[in-house]
Design an enzyme around this catalytic site. Sequence first.
Site, PDB file in Angstrom:
ATOM      1  N   SER A   1      26.079 -24.521   5.671  1.00  0.00           N
ATOM      2  CA  SER A   1      25.113 -23.136   6.324  1.00  0.00           C
ATOM      3  C   SER A   1      26.745 -22.759   7.465  1.00  0.00           C
ATOM      4  O   SER A   1      26.829 -23.306   7.960  1.00  0.00           O
ATOM      5  CB  SER A   1      23.535 -22.797   6.747  1.00  0.00           C
ATOM      6  OG  SER A   1      23.376 -22.090   7.206  1.00  0.00           O
TER       7      SER A   1
ATOM      8  N   TYR B   1      17.674 -26.771  12.258  1.00  0.00           N
ATOM      9  CA  TYR B   1      18.397 -26.680  10.543  1.00  0.00           C
ATOM     10  C   TYR B   1      19.927 -26.475  11.027  1.00  0.00           C
ATOM     11  O   TYR B   1      20.950 -26.980  10.330  1.00  0.00           O
ATOM     12  CB  TYR B   1      18.256 -25.046  10.704  1.00  0.00           C
ATOM     13  CG  TYR B   1      18.572 -24.002   9.339  1.00  0.00           C
ATOM     14  CD1 TYR B   1      18.222 -24.839   7.916  1.00  0.00           C
ATOM     15  CD2 TYR B   1      19.592 -23.918   9.001  1.00  0.00           C
ATOM     16  CE1 TYR B   1      19.189 -24.735   6.351  1.00  0.00           C
ATOM     17  CE2 TYR B   1      20.257 -22.911   7.728  1.00  0.00           C
ATOM     18  CZ  TYR B   1      19.305 -23.748   6.893  1.00  0.00           C
ATOM     19  OH  TYR B   1      20.437 -23.546   5.822  1.00  0.00           O
TER      20      TYR B   1
ATOM     21  N   LYS C   1      23.089 -28.943   9.322  1.00  0.00           N
ATOM     22  CA  LYS C   1      23.882 -28.207   8.597  1.00  0.00           C
ATOM     23  C   LYS C   1      25.606 -28.962   9.073  1.00  0.00           C
ATOM     24  O   LYS C   1      26.789 -28.386   8.271  1.00  0.00           O
ATOM     25  CB  LYS C   1      23.562 -26.468   8.332  1.00  0.00           C
ATOM     26  CG  LYS C   1      22.728 -26.224   7.058  1.00  0.00           C
ATOM     27  CD  LYS C   1      22.678 -26.718   5.974  1.00  0.00           C
ATOM     28  CE  LYS C   1      21.772 -26.831   5.613  1.00  0.00           C
ATOM     29  NZ  LYS C   1      21.592 -26.682   3.807  1.00  0.00           N
TER      30      LYS C   1
END
Length: 255
Positions: free
Chosen positions: A136, A149, A153
């Site tokens: 990401s 998150y 990533k």
Amino acid sequence: MKYFSLQNKNILVTGGGSGIGLALVKSFVQEGAKVILADIENCEKLAKSIGATYVFMDVSKESSVRDGFETSVDKIGKIDVLINNAGISLLSGVLEEGDAAKWSKVFDINVFGVMYGLKYGPRYMNQGGSIINTASQAAFTKVAGMEPYAASKAAVISLTKTAALELAHQRIRVNAVCPSNTKTPMMAQSEDAAYAELMSNLFSPMSRVAETDDLVGVFHFLASEAAQYINGQALIVDGGWTAGVSNQLLEKIQE
């Protein structure tokens, strides 16, 4: 054009039942590949309707990943392209309010899920294959309150680079694709969906969130022989977000 062909390639996509994963499955099938749609949800009917083959896989469970690969190879043969795509996004607030349970869930799927794919995938793959991990843009561009998150990533990118070194002797290339906010069910169900869309409108020079179709071509390229010397890279697909400050953001600041 033969270098871009995926005809008769055996491809496995985790998290293939929705979002980016489903867009990839549909595209790969249309390109003449034999595709395994691997997902924790029962996608038997969906897979059949688009010409793919469904295999259950819970990427947070090592045994499920191993069993999923074994089943996949029984169904279509050794894998040429592996897409470690399954992932989730949970917000746990700023670091001072960090929720360890949420962090653990995110890492179980986003990090360990990729690690298990890299552990078991190569033994079920043909030499000269390609592994593509979905990371990401969040690994590079930080936003307060999104670190579980984003950290997961960033770990995916690190795993990508190490795997590229370790699997070179099998001629298996390993790369990552790093999308910015993308219009998927995961984004729609997120508690910050409206905020994510607003950020994209302001920060991306293209003034919009990504569509799943915006990602398909990059995965297709990395899966093909055209990318045979690209290895250990993290390709950011963000409409120019990380290139600099957009005009619309400058205008907003000046209001």
